[in-house]
Design a protein around this motif. Sequence first.
Motif, PDB file in Angstrom:
ATOM      1  N   ALA A 150       0.856  -1.185   0.000  1.00 22.15           N
ATOM      2  CA  ALA A 150       0.000   0.000   0.000  1.00 22.15           C
ATOM      3  C   ALA A 150       0.889   1.230   0.000  1.00 22.15           C
ATOM      4  O   ALA A 150       1.923   1.268   0.679  1.00 22.15           O
ATOM      5  CB  ALA A 150      -0.916   0.024   1.224  1.00 22.15           C
ATOM      6  N   LEU A 151       0.502   2.226  -0.781  1.00 22.45           N
ATOM      7  CA  LEU A 151       1.243   3.479  -0.827  1.00 22.45           C
ATOM      8  C   LEU A 151       0.665   4.457   0.195  1.00 22.45           C
ATOM      9  O   LEU A 151      -0.525   4.414   0.510  1.00 22.45           O
ATOM     10  CB  LEU A 151       1.162   4.096  -2.220  1.00 22.45           C
ATOM     11  N   ILE A 152       1.523   5.329   0.705  1.00 19.04           N
ATOM     12  CA  ILE A 152       1.107   6.383   1.624  1.00 19.04           C
ATOM     13  C   ILE A 152       1.360   7.722   0.938  1.00 19.04           C
ATOM     14  O   ILE A 152       2.415   7.922   0.320  1.00 19.04           O
ATOM     15  CB  ILE A 152       1.895   6.340   2.944  1.00 19.04           C
ATOM     16  N   VAL A 153       0.387   8.617   1.023  1.00 17.82           N
ATOM     17  CA  VAL A 153       0.537   9.929   0.394  1.00 17.82           C
ATOM     18  C   VAL A 153       0.442  11.037   1.436  1.00 17.82           C
ATOM     19  O   VAL A 153      -0.205  10.880   2.472  1.00 17.82           O
ATOM     20  CB  VAL A 153      -0.534  10.165  -0.698  1.00 17.82           C
ATOM     21  N   ASP A 154       1.112  12.149   1.161  1.00 18.70           N
ATOM     22  CA  ASP A 154       0.922  13.379   1.921  1.00 18.70           C
ATOM     23  C   ASP A 154       0.975  14.531   0.934  1.00 18.70           C
ATOM     24  O   ASP A 154       0.939  14.323  -0.279  1.00 18.70           O
ATOM     25  CB  ASP A 154       1.946  13.516   3.053  1.00 18.70           C
ATOM     26  N   ARG A 155       1.048  15.741   1.431  1.00 23.32           N
ATOM     27  CA  ARG A 155       1.080  16.912   0.551  1.00 23.32           C
ATOM     28  C   ARG A 155       2.307  17.758   0.826  1.00 23.32           C
ATOM     29  O   ARG A 155       2.722  17.911   1.976  1.00 23.32           O
ATOM     30  CB  ARG A 155      -0.195  17.745   0.704  1.00 23.32           C
ATOM     31  N   ASP A 156       2.875  18.278  -0.243  1.00 23.64           N
ATOM     32  CA  ASP A 156       4.016  19.175  -0.113  1.00 23.64           C
ATOM     33  C   ASP A 156       3.565  20.403   0.667  1.00 23.64           C
ATOM     34  O   ASP A 156       2.587  21.056   0.295  1.00 23.64           O
ATOM     35  CB  ASP A 156       4.510  19.589  -1.505  1.00 23.64           C
ATOM     36  N   PRO A 157       4.236  20.739   1.779  1.00 22.06           N
ATOM     37  CA  PRO A 157       3.785  21.868   2.602  1.00 22.06           C
ATOM     38  C   PRO A 157       3.857  23.217   1.904  1.00 22.06           C
ATOM     39  O   PRO A 157       3.189  24.166   2.313  1.00 22.06           O
ATOM     40  CB  PRO A 157       4.742  21.816   3.804  1.00 22.06           C
ATOM     41  N   ILE A 158       4.639  23.300   0.840  1.00 18.99           N
ATOM     42  CA  ILE A 158       4.792  24.580   0.122  1.00 18.99           C
ATOM     43  C   ILE A 158       3.835  24.670  -1.056  1.00 18.99           C
ATOM     44  O   ILE A 158       3.086  25.633  -1.213  1.00 18.99           O
ATOM     45  CB  ILE A 158       6.247  24.757  -0.357  1.00 18.99           C
ATOM     46  N   THR A 159       3.823  23.622  -1.895  1.00 18.03           N
ATOM     47  CA  THR A 159       2.998  23.660  -3.112  1.00 18.03           C
ATOM     48  C   THR A 159       1.602  23.066  -2.902  1.00 18.03           C
ATOM     49  O   THR A 159       0.690  23.352  -3.685  1.00 18.03           O
ATOM     50  CB  THR A 159       3.680  22.887  -4.243  1.00 18.03           C
ATOM     51  N   GLY A 160       1.452  22.227  -1.876  1.00 24.95           N
ATOM     52  CA  GLY A 160       0.172  21.569  -1.651  1.00 24.95           C
ATOM     53  C   GLY A 160      -0.068  20.380  -2.566  1.00 24.95           C
ATOM     54  O   GLY A 160      -1.134  19.759  -2.523  1.00 24.95           O
ATOM     55  N   GLU A 161       0.910  20.041  -3.391  1.00 23.15           N
ATOM     56  CA  GLU A 161       0.756  18.930  -4.330  1.00 23.15           C
ATOM     57  C   GLU A 161       0.898  17.591  -3.620  1.00 23.15           C
ATOM     58  O   GLU A 161       1.688  17.445  -2.685  1.00 23.15           O
ATOM     59  CB  GLU A 161       1.792  19.034  -5.445  1.00 23.15           C
ATOM     60  N   GLN A 162       0.098  16.624  -4.058  1.00 26.08           N
ATOM     61  CA  GLN A 162       0.174  15.289  -3.476  1.00 26.08           C
ATOM     62  C   GLN A 162       1.474  14.615  -3.895  1.00 26.08           C
ATOM     63  O   GLN A 162       1.948  14.772  -5.010  1.00 26.08           O
ATOM     64  CB  GLN A 162      -1.023  14.449  -3.936  1.00 26.08           C
ATOM     65  N   ARG A 163       2.021  13.816  -2.980  1.00 26.99           N
ATOM     66  CA  ARG A 163       3.252  13.087  -3.282  1.00 26.99           C
ATOM     67  C   ARG A 163       3.240  11.751  -2.547  1.00 26.99           C
ATOM     68  O   ARG A 163       2.563  11.598  -1.528  1.00 26.99           O
ATOM     69  CB  ARG A 163       4.469  13.906  -2.854  1.00 26.99           C
ATOM     70  N   ILE A 164       3.962  10.772  -3.069  1.00 23.12           N
ATOM     71  CA  ILE A 164       4.091   9.476  -2.422  1.00 23.12           C
ATOM     72  C   ILE A 164       5.097   9.629  -1.291  1.00 23.12           C
ATOM     73  O   ILE A 164       6.254   9.964  -1.516  1.00 23.12           O
ATOM     74  CB  ILE A 164       4.576   8.385  -3.394  1.00 23.12           C
ATOM     75  N   ARG A 165       4.638   9.388  -0.061  1.00 27.55           N
ATOM     76  CA  ARG A 165       5.500   9.571   1.108  1.00 27.55           C
ATOM     77  C   ARG A 165       6.146   8.263   1.557  1.00 27.55           C
ATOM     78  O   ARG A 165       7.257   8.255   2.084  1.00 27.55           O
ATOM     79  CB  ARG A 165       4.672  10.160   2.249  1.00 27.55           C
ATOM     80  N   GLY A 166       5.437   7.154   1.363  1.00 26.82           N
ATOM     81  CA  GLY A 166       5.987   5.900   1.844  1.00 26.82           C
ATOM     82  C   GLY A 166       5.264   4.696   1.283  1.00 26.82           C
ATOM     83  O   GLY A 166       4.333   4.817   0.487  1.00 26.82           O
ATOM     84  N   ILE A 167       5.705   3.521   1.715  1.00 26.87           N
ATOM     85  CA  ILE A 167       5.157   2.248   1.223  1.00 26.87           C
ATOM     86  C   ILE A 167       5.047   1.269   2.386  1.00 26.87           C
ATOM     87  O   ILE A 167       5.957   1.175   3.217  1.00 26.87           O
ATOM     88  CB  ILE A 167       6.066   1.642   0.131  1.00 26.87           C
ATOM     89  N   PHE A 168       3.944   0.554   2.434  1.00 27.27           N
ATOM     90  CA  PHE A 168       3.795  -0.580   3.345  1.00 27.27           C
ATOM     91  C   PHE A 168       3.944  -1.862   2.534  1.00 27.27           C
ATOM     92  O   PHE A 168       3.380  -1.981   1.445  1.00 27.27           O
ATOM     93  CB  PHE A 168       2.423  -0.579   4.021  1.00 27.27           C
TER      94      PHE A 168
END
Length: 210
Positions: A150-168
């Motif tokens: 499973a992928l984990i997503v968060d958002r760039d604190p500056i641009t607000g764009e979604q990004r892949i943060r981690g993997i389970f």
Amino acid sequence: MEKSAYKALPMQIIKEGTSYLPPGGGVPRLIKMDSPAVAVMTDLCQVPAATIRPDATAAQATQAMIARGVRLLLVVDAAGFVEGVITARDTMGEKPVKMLEEKGGKHAELNVADLMTPREKIEAIDMTNVLKSMVGHIVTTLRDSARQHALIVDRDPITGEQRIRGIFSATQIARQLGISIQTFEVSSTFAAIESGGARWEFGKQVVSKN
């Protein structure tokens, strides 16, 4: 307050046979089902993502996984944007066999784009939920979705764009629980995990096993 003087640290000669620790090369610590979920997450802030281009061959994808010691690659375009994911099951399981039976051709002609799961079909977990969860929640999530990863997503604190943060990874979770997993079968993986742990639903432990 800043100190006016700092003592030098003691130093020692490097011993013969000393190696070095690559990113993410530490031995994963053993965990329990009620350990924080982040304890089993591959954090891409700390470990470089394993990636591959969509036009790479299936064989190249398999070799890339072997080289990195992983079973999942992020498929990215030339700009680094995620187009999908490809796993060891996609390159070495039944999927390529069935595709060749239906469409013909040779295995060497299959590329990553043929076998990957495209971005629009990938579901991910938000990092804010991960931070509030335990390992048992992740096991249940993976099991109920019949997935090894499973992928984990968060958002760039500056641009607000979604990004892949981690993997389970179910395999990594099993390893950290002290369970040996040598199969692509999802059901077998989670049967082994649950026989040594417990079944969880979000927020509560459902069944405890010895």
